[in-house]
Design a protein around this motif. Structure first.
Motif, PDB file in Angstrom:
ATOM      1  N   GLU A  29       0.955  -1.272   0.088  1.00  0.00           N
ATOM      2  CA  GLU A  29      -0.288  -0.414  -0.030  1.00  0.00           C
ATOM      3  C   GLU A  29       1.057   1.218  -0.007  1.00  0.00           C
ATOM      4  N   VAL A  30       0.505   1.879  -0.785  1.00  0.00           N
ATOM      5  CA  VAL A  30       1.009   4.021  -0.818  1.00  0.00           C
ATOM      6  C   VAL A  30       0.251   4.513  -0.277  1.00  0.00           C
ATOM      7  N   LEU A  31       0.910   5.432   0.772  1.00  0.00           N
ATOM      8  CA  LEU A  31      -0.615   5.798   1.834  1.00  0.00           C
ATOM      9  C   LEU A  31       0.245   7.216   1.136  1.00  0.00           C
ATOM     10  N   VAL A  32      -0.952   8.237   1.139  1.00  0.00           N
ATOM     11  CA  VAL A  32      -1.092   9.438   0.196  1.00  0.00           C
ATOM     12  C   VAL A  32      -1.004  10.761   1.160  1.00  0.00           C
ATOM     13  N   VAL A  33      -0.161  11.644   1.668  1.00  0.00           N
ATOM     14  CA  VAL A  33      -0.646  13.025   2.319  1.00  0.00           C
ATOM     15  C   VAL A  33      -0.470  13.449   1.610  1.00  0.00           C
ATOM     16  N   HIS A  34      -1.448  14.830   1.152  1.00  0.00           N
ATOM     17  CA  HIS A  34      -1.770  15.773   0.436  1.00  0.00           C
ATOM     18  C   HIS A  34      -1.084  15.181  -0.711  1.00  0.00           C
ATOM     19  N   ASP A  35       0.243  16.129  -1.074  1.00  0.00           N
ATOM     20  CA  ASP A  35       0.187  15.336  -2.642  1.00  0.00           C
ATOM     21  C   ASP A  35       2.028  14.484  -2.385  1.00  0.00           C
ATOM     22  N   GLY A  68      -1.384   9.060  -9.290  1.00  0.00           N
ATOM     23  CA  GLY A  68      -2.956   9.252  -8.399  1.00  0.00           C
ATOM     24  C   GLY A  68      -2.606  10.844  -8.405  1.00  0.00           C
ATOM     25  N   ASP A  69      -3.413  11.835  -6.628  1.00  0.00           N
ATOM     26  CA  ASP A  69      -2.985  12.960  -6.441  1.00  0.00           C
ATOM     27  C   ASP A  69      -2.038  12.883  -5.925  1.00  0.00           C
ATOM     28  N   TYR A  70      -0.792  12.791  -6.169  1.00  0.00           N
ATOM     29  CA  TYR A  70       1.034  13.337  -5.728  1.00  0.00           C
ATOM     30  C   TYR A  70       1.266  13.654  -6.590  1.00  0.00           C
ATOM     31  N   ALA A  71       2.279  14.382  -6.289  1.00  0.00           N
ATOM     32  CA  ALA A  71       3.715  14.577  -7.124  1.00  0.00           C
ATOM     33  C   ALA A  71       5.075  14.188  -6.926  1.00  0.00           C
TER      34      ALA A  71
END
Length: 89
Positions: A29-35, A68-71
């Motif tokens: 699993e990859v945790l996304v917090v903000h970007d 996804g929603d990450y930069a």
């Protein structure tokens, strides 16, 4: 790999002078917090004084990640130490 929806990441421990080194995903699993996406790796080195074969190795992983929603992406080891941080725009 569907490059319109996925990324490919190559992670390497670099050249090592003996056996006993390994690299794997700590979880899938990859945790996304903000970007920022956080990917946890199991980064193993032989214990001090451990007898290992004297061979050149270069442990690595090829990881497929969904876009996804990450930069940015952070790679962390099992103790939460930062291994790398990179932009994935």
């Amino acid at each position: 790999v569907d490059f319109s929806n996925e990324r490919v990441l190559h992670v390497s421990m670099g050249a090592q002078s003996s056996a006993g080194y390994s690299l794997s995903l700590a979880n899938d699993e990859v945790l996304v917090v903000h970007d920022m996406a956080h990917l946890r790796l199991q980064w193993n080195e032989p214990a001090a004084g451990m007898m290992t074969a004297q061979v050149m190795t270069q442990p690595c992983l090829i990881i497929k990640l969904a876009k996804g929603d990450y930069a940015r992406l952070q790679l962390l080891d099992q103790q939460e130490n930062l291994l790398a941080e990179l932009s994935v725009d």
